[in-house]
Design an enzyme around this catalytic site. Structure first.
Site, PDB file in Angstrom:
ATOM      1  N   PRO A   1       0.821  -1.218   0.000  1.00  0.00           N
ATOM      2  CA  PRO A   1       0.000   0.000   0.000  1.00  0.00           C
ATOM      3  C   PRO A   1       0.851   1.263   0.000  1.00  0.00           C
ATOM      4  O   PRO A   1       0.351   2.344  -0.302  1.00  0.00           O
ATOM      5  CB  PRO A   1      -0.841  -0.130   1.270  1.00  0.00           C
ATOM      6  CG  PRO A   1      -0.248  -1.230   2.057  1.00  0.00           C
ATOM      7  CD  PRO A   1       0.572  -2.068   1.147  1.00  0.00           C
TER       8      PRO A   1
ATOM      9  N   GLU B   1       3.267  -6.831   8.297  1.00  0.00           N
ATOM     10  CA  GLU B   1       3.484  -5.393   8.122  1.00  0.00           C
ATOM     11  C   GLU B   1       4.416  -5.075   6.951  1.00  0.00           C
ATOM     12  O   GLU B   1       4.737  -3.921   6.698  1.00  0.00           O
ATOM     13  CB  GLU B   1       4.056  -4.778   9.409  1.00  0.00           C
ATOM     14  CG  GLU B   1       3.094  -4.802  10.584  1.00  0.00           C
ATOM     15  CD  GLU B   1       1.811  -4.013  10.322  1.00  0.00           C
ATOM     16  OE1 GLU B   1       1.903  -2.846   9.909  1.00  0.00           O
ATOM     17  OE2 GLU B   1       0.727  -4.586  10.527  1.00  0.00           O
TER      18      GLU B   1
ATOM     19  N   ARG C   1      -3.533  -9.401 -20.194  1.00  0.00           N
ATOM     20  CA  ARG C   1      -4.450  -9.117 -21.306  1.00  0.00           C
ATOM     21  C   ARG C   1      -3.839  -8.189 -22.346  1.00  0.00           C
ATOM     22  O   ARG C   1      -4.365  -8.054 -23.441  1.00  0.00           O
ATOM     23  CB  ARG C   1      -5.788  -8.579 -20.794  1.00  0.00           C
ATOM     24  CG  ARG C   1      -5.704  -7.228 -20.141  1.00  0.00           C
ATOM     25  CD  ARG C   1      -7.049  -6.830 -19.541  1.00  0.00           C
ATOM     26  NE  ARG C   1      -8.023  -6.375 -20.526  1.00  0.00           N
ATOM     27  CZ  ARG C   1      -8.000  -5.181 -21.138  1.00  0.00           C
ATOM     28  NH1 ARG C   1      -7.053  -4.316 -20.859  1.00  0.00           N
ATOM     29  NH2 ARG C   1      -8.919  -4.868 -22.016  1.00  0.00           N
TER      30      ARG C   1
ATOM     31  N   ASP D   1     -10.294   0.920 -24.198  1.00  0.00           N
ATOM     32  CA  ASP D   1     -10.176   0.768 -22.744  1.00  0.00           C
ATOM     33  C   ASP D   1     -10.246   2.141 -22.082  1.00  0.00           C
ATOM     34  O   ASP D   1      -9.605   3.075 -22.544  1.00  0.00           O
ATOM     35  CB  ASP D   1      -8.817   0.179 -22.340  1.00  0.00           C
ATOM     36  CG  ASP D   1      -8.692  -1.299 -22.632  1.00  0.00           C
ATOM     37  OD1 ASP D   1      -9.687  -1.914 -23.027  1.00  0.00           O
ATOM     38  OD2 ASP D   1      -7.571  -1.826 -22.444  1.00  0.00           O
TER      39      ASP D   1
HETATM   40 CL1  6GU Z   1      -0.332  -3.900  -3.361  1.00  0.00          CL
HETATM   41  N1  6GU Z   1      -0.856  -4.644  -0.899  1.00  0.00           N
HETATM   42  C1  6GU Z   1      -1.541  -4.540   0.234  1.00  0.00           C
HETATM   43  N2  6GU Z   1      -1.259  -5.354   1.250  1.00  0.00           N
HETATM   44  N3  6GU Z   1      -2.504  -3.672   0.425  1.00  0.00           N
HETATM   45  C2  6GU Z   1      -2.777  -2.874  -0.593  1.00  0.00           C
HETATM   46  C3  6GU Z   1      -2.099  -2.920  -1.807  1.00  0.00           C
HETATM   47  C4  6GU Z   1      -1.131  -3.831  -1.924  1.00  0.00           C
HETATM   48  N4  6GU Z   1      -2.600  -1.997  -2.630  1.00  0.00           N
HETATM   49  C5  6GU Z   1      -3.547  -1.386  -1.955  1.00  0.00           C
HETATM   50  N5  6GU Z   1      -3.656  -1.902  -0.720  1.00  0.00           N
END
Ligand code: 6GU
Length: 273
Positions: free
Chosen positions: A92, A119, A161, A176
């Site tokens: 994230p 984590e 894709r 797209d």
């Molecule tokens: Cl790539 N990993 C995790 N654990 N949470 C996320 C993410 C990735 N992308 C958004 N939230």
């Protein structure tokens, strides 16, 4: 394209054998290798995580299993004749995954995914491999998953894709949402197929008219209205010069105003759900 995935949940990647990605693999466009990280642990409990230095909640994935597994995955890939590996670490805290990044990754010959649980992975793992190969830390959106495996599936599907010969029809990516060109930065509008009437609901007349110009205009108007409603950020970041007369009328009707810097802006209170 060669794909390696290192995970403590190899079963989570089973969908890579299904649908479009699975077909790409079956046709030899994708060569998928899933590695169980726990096979690179040497203690009785197959430990892959430990407490964070500096304290705090949660656990951090340990360097040694990742390092040993990634070394072996890289060696095996090179041995099999692969080249140009790129490591993709879903997190994230990564850069946003976009269609543009999907296109960039689809041009690589070899992707190695390192999804973390807990984590995250000890920083030294990414720092170490970044001295050898490109490392992309990528987030699929502003929410937190329990682990990166689902993100691997998302990224893989978006990338697969785009590979030549995977989608039946190369035209399929042309319109797209987010693809470059005429409809760049517009969400796709509604689509319809037979029957012509269902539960009293018909098809917009124009689609039955056979008039290609009118149909293209209608599709753009629909896409435009949908984008203005659901993704005002996409309208705001587009230079007004990209909008034609009809687009501007649509924006005006929806409460948007031109700004001195050549864009469009909508008062926040005009935003509807
Ligand atoms: Cl790539 N990993 C995790 N654990 N949470 C996320 C993410 C990735 N992308 C958004 N939230």
């Amino acid at each position: 394209m060669r794909l390696d995935v290192v995970t403590i949940f190899p079963e989570y990647l089973a969908p890579l054998n299904v649908s479009l990605v699975g077909k790409a693999a079956a046709r030899g466009r994708l060569d998928v290798h899933v590695h169980d990280l726990r096979e690179w642990t040497y203690d009785r409990h197959n430990t892959v995580d430990d407490t964070p230095y500096g304290g705090g909640p949660g656990m951090v994935m340990k360097t040694e299993p990742w390092g040993d597994c990634l070394d072996d995955a890289l060696a095996a890939g090179y041995e099999a004749g692969a080249h140009g590996p790129v490591m993709v670490v879903p997190t994230p805290s990564g850069r946003p995954f976009t269609q543009e990044l999907a296109v960039e990754l689809s041009e690589k010959p070899w992707l190695i995914f390192a999804p973390a649980r807990y984590e995250g992975i000890d920083r030294r793992v990414m720092d170490e491999y970044a001295t050898r190969i490109p490392v992309y830390e990528v987030s699929i959106g502003d929410y937190v998953l329990a682990g990166g495996e689902a993100a691997v599936l998302v990224i893989t599907e978006a990338v697969a894709r785009l590979l030549p010969g995977v989608l039946g029809n190369a035209e399929s990516h042309r319109d797209d949402s987010f693809a470059p060109g005429e409809m760049a930065n517009l969400l796709e509008g509604p689509v319809y197929t037979k029957p012509p009437e269902w539960r009293g609901r018909g098809i917009p007349e124009v689609l039955l008219s056979g008039h290609h110009g009118k149909i293209a205009r209608w599709r753009r108007d629909q896409a435009f209205a949908r984008t203005a409603q659901h993704r005002p950020d996409l309208i705001e970041r587009t230079e007004a010069a990209a909008f034609d007369k009809k687009d501007r009328e649509t924006l005006s009707i929806l409460g948007w105003q031109p700004t001195p810097d050549g864009r469009f802006w909508r008062r926040p209170e005009a935003v509807e759900e």
